[in-house]
Design an enzyme around this catalytic site. Structure first.
Site, PDB file in Angstrom:
ATOM      1  N   HIS A 290       0.833  -1.214   0.000  1.00 30.36           N
ATOM      2  CA  HIS A 290       0.000   0.000   0.000  1.00 30.36           C
ATOM      3  C   HIS A 290       0.863   1.256   0.000  1.00 30.36           C
ATOM      4  CE1 HIS A 290       0.249   1.087   4.373  1.00 30.36           C
ATOM      5  NE2 HIS A 290       0.264  -0.212   4.595  1.00 30.36           N
ATOM      6  N   ASP A 302       6.368   1.234   6.517  1.00 35.20           N
ATOM      7  CA  ASP A 302       4.951   0.888   6.415  1.00 35.20           C
ATOM      8  C   ASP A 302       4.256   1.891   5.504  1.00 35.20           C
ATOM      9  OD1 ASP A 302       2.404  -0.124   6.828  1.00 35.20           O
ATOM     10  OD2 ASP A 302       2.185   0.715   8.836  1.00 35.20           O
ATOM     11  N   GLU A 336      -5.045   2.080   2.626  1.00 32.97           N
ATOM     12  CA  GLU A 336      -5.030   0.850   3.448  1.00 32.97           C
ATOM     13  C   GLU A 336      -5.164   1.185   4.915  1.00 32.97           C
ATOM     14  OE1 GLU A 336      -3.308  -2.144   6.148  1.00 32.97           O
ATOM     15  OE2 GLU A 336      -2.589  -0.104   5.770  1.00 32.97           O
ATOM     16  N   GLU A 337      -4.478   2.247   5.353  1.00 30.57           N
ATOM     17  CA  GLU A 337      -4.444   2.559   6.773  1.00 30.57           C
ATOM     18  C   GLU A 337      -5.813   2.929   7.330  1.00 30.57           C
ATOM     19  OE1 GLU A 337      -2.101   1.885   8.593  1.00 30.57           O
ATOM     20  OE2 GLU A 337      -0.199   2.030   7.527  1.00 30.57           O
ATOM     21  N   ASP A 364       3.120  -6.256   3.762  1.00 27.29           N
ATOM     22  CA  ASP A 364       2.759  -5.127   4.626  1.00 27.29           C
ATOM     23  C   ASP A 364       3.154  -5.404   6.069  1.00 27.29           C
ATOM     24  OD1 ASP A 364       1.726  -2.740   5.550  1.00 27.29           O
ATOM     25  OD2 ASP A 364      -0.334  -3.474   5.663  1.00 27.29           O
ATOM     26  N   HIS A 434       4.083   3.446  12.627  1.00 24.63           N
ATOM     27  CA  HIS A 434       3.158   4.582  12.769  1.00 24.63           C
ATOM     28  C   HIS A 434       3.735   5.711  13.626  1.00 24.63           C
ATOM     29  CE1 HIS A 434      -0.692   1.973  11.862  1.00 24.63           C
ATOM     30  NE2 HIS A 434       0.241   1.897  10.907  1.00 24.63           N
TER      31      HIS A 434
END
Length: 472
Positions: A290, A302, A336-337, A364, A434
């Site tokens: 993603h 990520d 995606e998130e 991922d 994140h």
């Protein structure tokens, strides 16, 4: 990113499949499993050529360098942001220049939430500025902020036991980190559970296995019929400090200010490129990652790494002049998130062709040194995948484990399509996940080379075998 649960499957079940009987039912295939093993073994030289090109040859470090150029140029790529759309256009041009086929953008609608100015300050028992990040989709506070006493809990059960104490307070969750899949529920559901007992806001200990005073953001979910309250993540260190203070009976007061904003859904695109199949072009092996990220750091780990080893897989195959029997399709997902929003719309558009998808793959969970492949599918398909992974013996990466699911490919897996995810060394992954620490400094070019080689070998062999992977 996907939730991770690991279970090892040995090869004992292969014995029953090597009896010389057809491994497909209803006459779909007349070949014995031994014949399929021999077909897969015949790809040994091609697998070595891919490995040599990716790990030792002229393509080494290419995926790393491509990734660095994008994230240094664009930065983080939040759903609905100009950065994400700039990255999509850059990747569209990159894939065209790389000579891939059928490069195109498929339009979708995605959420658009923006972080504004935000702060959290402990006012009692002393003044202390708290490092924090608002959670995705959180509402804002009133302009003057929310100033309230804190209730610290370590679990949802404790919150329920102390529900009468929560009204009019800011709930701070100091839940222990068990693993991502179990602990992330406090991030996604913490605000709702706190609101149910009358809290004014919630602060969640970051879902991280290690911390150097770094907050980790992510999506959170409101629930119909439950009041929406502002919610943010704080560092492990501050959550533990407030827990110690509360255990001593000390009153804690925090002022929370957040100026987040949710806009109408925005236009975006899934980015698609292919190597068209030579014999069964209507059949597909899908490789993916993603392109969106959170709005902190660079989104290199990520999921920039997953995007770029997926592109690299097609590049390696093209560079070697290979064209598999069925189509290799690269998809770079958007949003995606926010819960696989772009992937869901892709599935809705293409599900009419679900019977033509042999395998869906998503990277991922980092592109550190691979340790194997996670796979979801029938026992017969698993046996085949174990043979495919044996081609990676030169890299000593041959394990096939369970749980090949990923946020963006789950729609296909639930429809019966076999699915696979790259499994790599996750020791450091949740240090940076994140957070502002998700940058190119986390990435290792040599490890990305190996990850790309694994991804390319698996995708090419499955795409080139005479028959699709069997389903349940």
């Amino acid at each position: 990113m996907k939730f991770l649960i690991f279970t090892y499957f040995g090869v004992v079940h292969l014995l029953s499949l090597c009896s010389g009987k057809s491994i497909y039912k209803n006459g779909i295939s007349k070949r014995t499993f031994q014949e399929i093993k021999e077909e897969i073994a015949s790809y040994g030289d091609i697998a070595k050529a891919i490995i040599n090109l990716a790990v030792y040859g002229k393509a080494q470090n290419r995926s790393y360098e491509r990734l660095a150029l994008l994230v240094d140029t664009v930065g983080p790529r939040l759903s609905g942001s100009k950065n994400l759309e700039k990255a999509i256009q850059i990747m569209y041009q990159n894939l065209q220049r790389d000579g891939l086929e059928n490069v195109h953008l498929e339009p979708v609608r995605i959420p658009h939430w923006e972080r504004g100015e935000e702060s959290a300050v402990m006012l009692e028992p002393r003044t202390h500025k708290i490092a924090m990040l608002g959670l995705g989709s959180s509402i804002r506070t009133p302009p003057e902020g929310i100033t309230a006493e804190v209730l610290v809990v370590t679990s949802f059960d404790e919150l329920q036991r102390r529900a009468s104490e929560a009204r009019g307070k800011i709930v701070v969750y100091n839940q222990p980190y068990v693993n991502y899949s179990k602990t992330v529920q406090y991030r996604t559901q913490g605000a709702v559970e706190a609101a149910k007992v009358g809290a004014l806001a919630s602060l969640i200990r970051s879902v991280a296995s290690f911390s150097i005073y770094s907050p980790h953001t992510g999506i959170q979910e409101y629930q119909d019929g439950v009041p929406k309250i502002p919610t943010a993540c704080i560092t492990v260190e501050d959550a533990e400090m407030m827990s110690r203070m509360a255990a001593r009976g000390i009153k804690i007061v925090i002022q929370l200010k957040m100026v987040e904003k949710t806009y109408p859904d925005a236009d975006s695109f899934n980015t698609v490129a292919e190597i068209t199949g030579s014999k069964y072009p209507e059949q597909v092996v899908l490789v993916s990652g993603h392109l969106d990220s959170w709005d902190v750091g660079q989104g290199a780990m990520d999921d920039g790494g997953g995007v770029f080893i997926s592109w690299e897989a097609l590049s390696l195959i093209k560079d070697l002049g290979l064209r598999p029997k069925r189509t290799l399709r690269l998809v770079l997902w958007t949003a995606e998130e926010q819960g696989g929003i772009g992937a869901f719309q892709y599935y809705q558009l293409h599900k009419v062709n679900v019977s033509n998808y042999s395998l869906v793959m998503e990277s991922d969970a980092g592109t550190f040194l691979p340790t194997g492949l996670q796979f979801t599918g029938s026992e017969k398909a698993r046996a085949i995948m174990e043979e495919v992974m044996s081609l990676l013996q030169p890299l000593n990466i041959t394990q096939v484990l369970s749980h090949g699911e990923g946020t963006d490919i789950n729609f296909w897996i639930q429809a019966g399509v076999p699915g696979a995810s790259l499994l790599d060394d996750l020791y450091k992954y949740f240090f940076f996940h994140h957070s502002y620490g998700d940058t190119m400094t986390v990435m290792d070019p040599k490890q990305m080379n190996v990850a790309a080689a694994v991804w390319a070998v698996v995708s090419y062999v499955v795409a080139d075998m005479e028959e699709m992977l069997p389903r349940s």
